[in-house]
Motif scaffolding. Structure first.
Motif, PDB file in Angstrom:
ATOM      1  N   ASP A  46      39.492  32.611  49.469  1.00 41.86           N
ATOM      2  CA  ASP A  46      39.763  33.249  50.757  1.00 41.86           C
ATOM      3  C   ASP A  46      38.832  32.754  51.862  1.00 41.86           C
ATOM      4  O   ASP A  46      39.097  32.970  53.033  1.00 41.86           O
ATOM      5  CB  ASP A  46      39.737  34.779  50.645  1.00 41.86           C
ATOM      6  N   ILE A  90      46.246  38.341  46.277  1.00 42.45           N
ATOM      7  CA  ILE A  90      46.321  39.802  46.425  1.00 42.45           C
ATOM      8  C   ILE A  90      46.930  40.481  45.216  1.00 42.45           C
ATOM      9  O   ILE A  90      46.996  41.702  45.161  1.00 42.45           O
ATOM     10  CB  ILE A  90      47.111  40.214  47.691  1.00 42.45           C
ATOM     11  N   ALA A 102      48.232  36.288  49.799  1.00 42.93           N
ATOM     12  CA  ALA A 102      48.483  37.163  50.950  1.00 42.93           C
ATOM     13  C   ALA A 102      49.618  36.647  51.812  1.00 42.93           C
ATOM     14  O   ALA A 102      50.295  37.420  52.484  1.00 42.93           O
ATOM     15  CB  ALA A 102      47.209  37.300  51.788  1.00 42.93           C
ATOM     16  N   THR A 116      36.123  35.567  41.355  1.00 42.51           N
ATOM     17  CA  THR A 116      36.123  36.085  42.729  1.00 42.51           C
ATOM     18  C   THR A 116      34.775  36.672  43.152  1.00 42.51           C
ATOM     19  O   THR A 116      34.650  37.167  44.283  1.00 42.51           O
ATOM     20  CB  THR A 116      37.247  37.117  42.938  1.00 42.51           C
ATOM     21  N   TRP A 258      41.795  43.147  44.182  1.00 40.96           N
ATOM     22  CA  TRP A 258      43.081  42.432  44.164  1.00 40.96           C
ATOM     23  C   TRP A 258      43.767  42.537  42.800  1.00 40.96           C
ATOM     24  O   TRP A 258      44.953  42.247  42.684  1.00 40.96           O
ATOM     25  CB  TRP A 258      42.885  40.980  44.582  1.00 40.96           C
TER      26      TRP A 258
END
Ligand SMILES: Cc1cc2nc3c(=O)[nH]c(=O)nc-3n(C[C@H](O)[C@H](O)[C@H](O)COP(=O)(O)OP(=O)(O)OC[C@H]3O[C@@H](n4cnc5c(N)ncnc54)[C@H](O)[C@@H]3O)c2cc1C
Ligand code: SF4
Lengths: 477, 78
Positions: A46, A90, A102, A116, A258
């Motif tokens: 991200d 997501i 997303a 993550t 997520w």
């Protein structure tokens, strides 16, 4: 693919997705290619940047020696990876083996690595957190912003939380000759990571370097002026500080949201996996195609009585990711357990601090070499009569010897005959806060046995203990 | 583009790298190694000497033609 490669690889593995394009994600991709994986690798991140390193963000980047963009990590192997950067994942559909982004795209996989990591724990009051001057430090952008603030010469910097990142920021402030206050809810800085005995030493270093260190104190509120600029901080001891920069250094929050409804076993302490890095599902079964590595993982370490650990260390992300990569492409019989000892370094207030093993597991600590006065020392940590960790202060060359003792489960206090050691070893209590009590930055924590999935902060009392504004001495009823 | 990373858990602060490439590596406060991850391309020979001189092989280098996508890396892992 050569025939020997095919035998080594679980041959059904053609598509690997890595979510999290940072240290663990990159290390896994490198390891996959070095071990001969020829299928597709898709890395989803991200952040808009190619993987960069975080440790310099609180050190050389803040001092101004290194521009924030000069932290990009090398890619040591030809990765031939597809990079999807600037867009978060997501959702995860276990049954269809699909990751959802997303932007609506879905990607199928044969193996998934979840890397993550964590994000900085924000200041709990969102209006106060939004004041101009309230900073976090986790990303390259955070570091560039904070560097600009420090370079502008603020009249006083407030660092909220005396963990590693808070202490390093305070150290840089003093190097830049800035006035800095550190508030720490516990009795010493670094107590969550090193215990109060070593924390007392860390506190002495801070004071000797001119930090206004306030232990057993919390910030109850931040206040801005009519233009939304940070102006004041209110302390639990009744004091008020005039400040223009506050660095919120209250530890990390794991990026697990997520995975909601994915059927994986996770909570705010991390994603639970076995020692081969395979994620558990909520039925307590290890999945065969989902792997976890880095700051977000929670797994049983064989050297520490099988307790589930979370380790927020650079070296852990690299090594665990390599193990996960190996296991992702291996047939079950060729998988290996992840049992690397945790190791960590930090630099602050003129010293190089390094640890190996798990200090937080210890109940006693003993000075084995050097001295506090010289600011060169080695301390060994013990648990039930064996050595479980070591700390060096400007004596890094000794660390490998202690590492070997920890791996050999040598007795504690250790038998050393070191020429620079004290005449007699005198262990003292390591002084870790009781389990479950929130400390700002434990960074390596045993979190209890078994793949339990009950979130720790469900009750309102523990939520209150987690709130960094609550002063010390608060007794949960 | 030249890129490096040092495994600071492994590094024992021998400072050989500092002698080989003083504008890329430096020692802070006696024992903490600091360095530039993205040194100027012209320093390639110096940086390669530094990596070779490190007694604990803590330094990894790569030489990339492109940022992302099709990388051409010099695999230099121990
Ligand atoms: C300021 C600072 C100083 C540090 N100093 C030291 C040190 O001196 N020594 C040491 O040993 N360690 C240090 N660390 C710790 C070390 O940097 C971490 O352990 C390491 O970065 C963890 O790597 P990771 O890949 O597991 O997680 P992260 O680095 O947290 O990376 C996770 C990545 O995944 C991304 N992501 C999250 N959710 C999603 C999603 N849903 N979809 C897509 N992408 C997502 C995140 O944005 C992030 O880019 C420091 C950390 C910080 C922040
Ligand atoms: S030569 Fe190697 S061990 Fe010595 S300071 Fe450089 S990286 Fe560290």
């Amino acid at each position: 693919m050569s025939s020997s490669d095919t035998e080594k690889t679980a041959s059904s593995v053609q598509r690997i997705i890595i979510v999290g394009a940072s240290l663990a994600g990159l290390s896994a991709a490198e390891a996959l290619r070095s071990e001969g994986f020829t299928g597709t690798i898709t890395v989803i991140g991200d952040e808009p940047y190619a993987p960069y390193d975080r440790p310099p963000l609180s050190k050389t980047v803040l001092t101004g020696l290194l521009p924030a963009e000069h932290t990009t990590l090398p890619q040591r192997v030809d990765l031939h990876a597809e990079w999807l950067l600037g867009v978060p994942a997501i959702g995860l559909a276990l049954e269809n083996r699909e990751v959802e982004l997303a932007d609506g795209r879905r990607f199928g996989f044969d193996r998934l690595l979840i890397a993550t990591g964590t994000r900085a724990r924000p200041w709990p009051d969102s209006a106060q957190a939004a004041l101009d001057g309230v900073c976090l430090l986790r990303t390259r952008d955070d570091a560039a912003k904070l560097r600009a603030r420090l370079a502008a010469g603020p009249k006083r910097v407030l660092v909220i939380g005396g963990g590693f990142i808070g202490s390093e920021v305070a150290s840089v402030c003093r190097e830049l000759d800035l006035t800095v206050t550190v508030t720490e809810r516990s009795s010493t800085p670094l107590i969550g990571a090193l215990g109060s005995a070593a924390g007392m030493f860390a506190g002495q270093l801070q004071c000797a370097h001119g930090v206004d260190l306030r232990c057993n104190v919390t910030i109850t509120a931040l206040e801005g002026d009519e233009n939304g600029r940070l102006r004041h901080a209110y302390l639990s001891d009744g004091d008020t500080l005039d400040i223009d920069v506050a660095v919120v250094a209250l530890g990390a929050v794991r990026n697990v949201e997520w995975l909601h409804d994915s059927g994986l076993a996770f909570d705010s302490r991390g994603i639970i996996c076995d020692s081969t890095c395979r994620a558990f599902n909520t039925n307590g079964m290890a999945t065969d195609n989902i792997f976890v590595a880095g700051d977000v993982a929670r797994w049983p370490h064989p050297l520490y009585e099988g307790e589930l650990l979370t380790v927020e260390h650079w070296g852990n992300s690299v090594e665990q990711a390599r193990t996960a990569a190996h296991n992702m492409m291996s047939a079950p019989a060729d998988r290996r357990a992840y049992e690397t000892l945790p190791a960590f370094w930090s630099r602050q207030f003129g010293v190089n601090l390094k640890t190996v093993g798990l200090p937080t597991f210890a109940d006693e600590v003993v000075l084995t070499q050097g001295s506090i006065a010289e600011r060169r020392l080695v301390a060994a940590y013990g648990h039930k009569g064996r050595i479980v960790a070591a700390l060096t202060v400007n004596m890094a060359r000794w660390l490998p010897a202690y590492k070997a003792m920890i791996e050999a489960r040598a007795p504690f206090p250790p038998v050393l005959h070191a020429p620079d050691g004290p005449a007699e070893l005198r262990p003292v209590p390591a002084g870790f806060p009781p389990r479950g009590q929130s400390t700002h930055s434990p960074i390596a924590t045993p979190t209890g046995p078994g793949p339990s999935i009950s979130p720790p902060e469900e009750s309102s009392t523990s939520a209150k203990v987690q709130d960094p504004r609550v002063p010390p001495g608060f007794q949960p009823k | 583009m030249l890129r490096i990373v040092v495994d600071l858990n492994r590094c024992e602060s021998y400072a050989q790298c500092v002698f080989a490439a003083p504008s890329v590596f430096w020692i802070k406060d006696g024992e903490s190694l600091e360095y530039d991850y993205v040194p100027d391309d012209s320093l390639r020979v110096q940086v390669e000497r530094a990596a070779a001189a490190c007694p604990v092989q803590a330094i990894s280098i790569c030489w990339l033609d492109e940022q992302l996508g099709q990388q051409r890396g010099n695999h230099n892992e121990q």
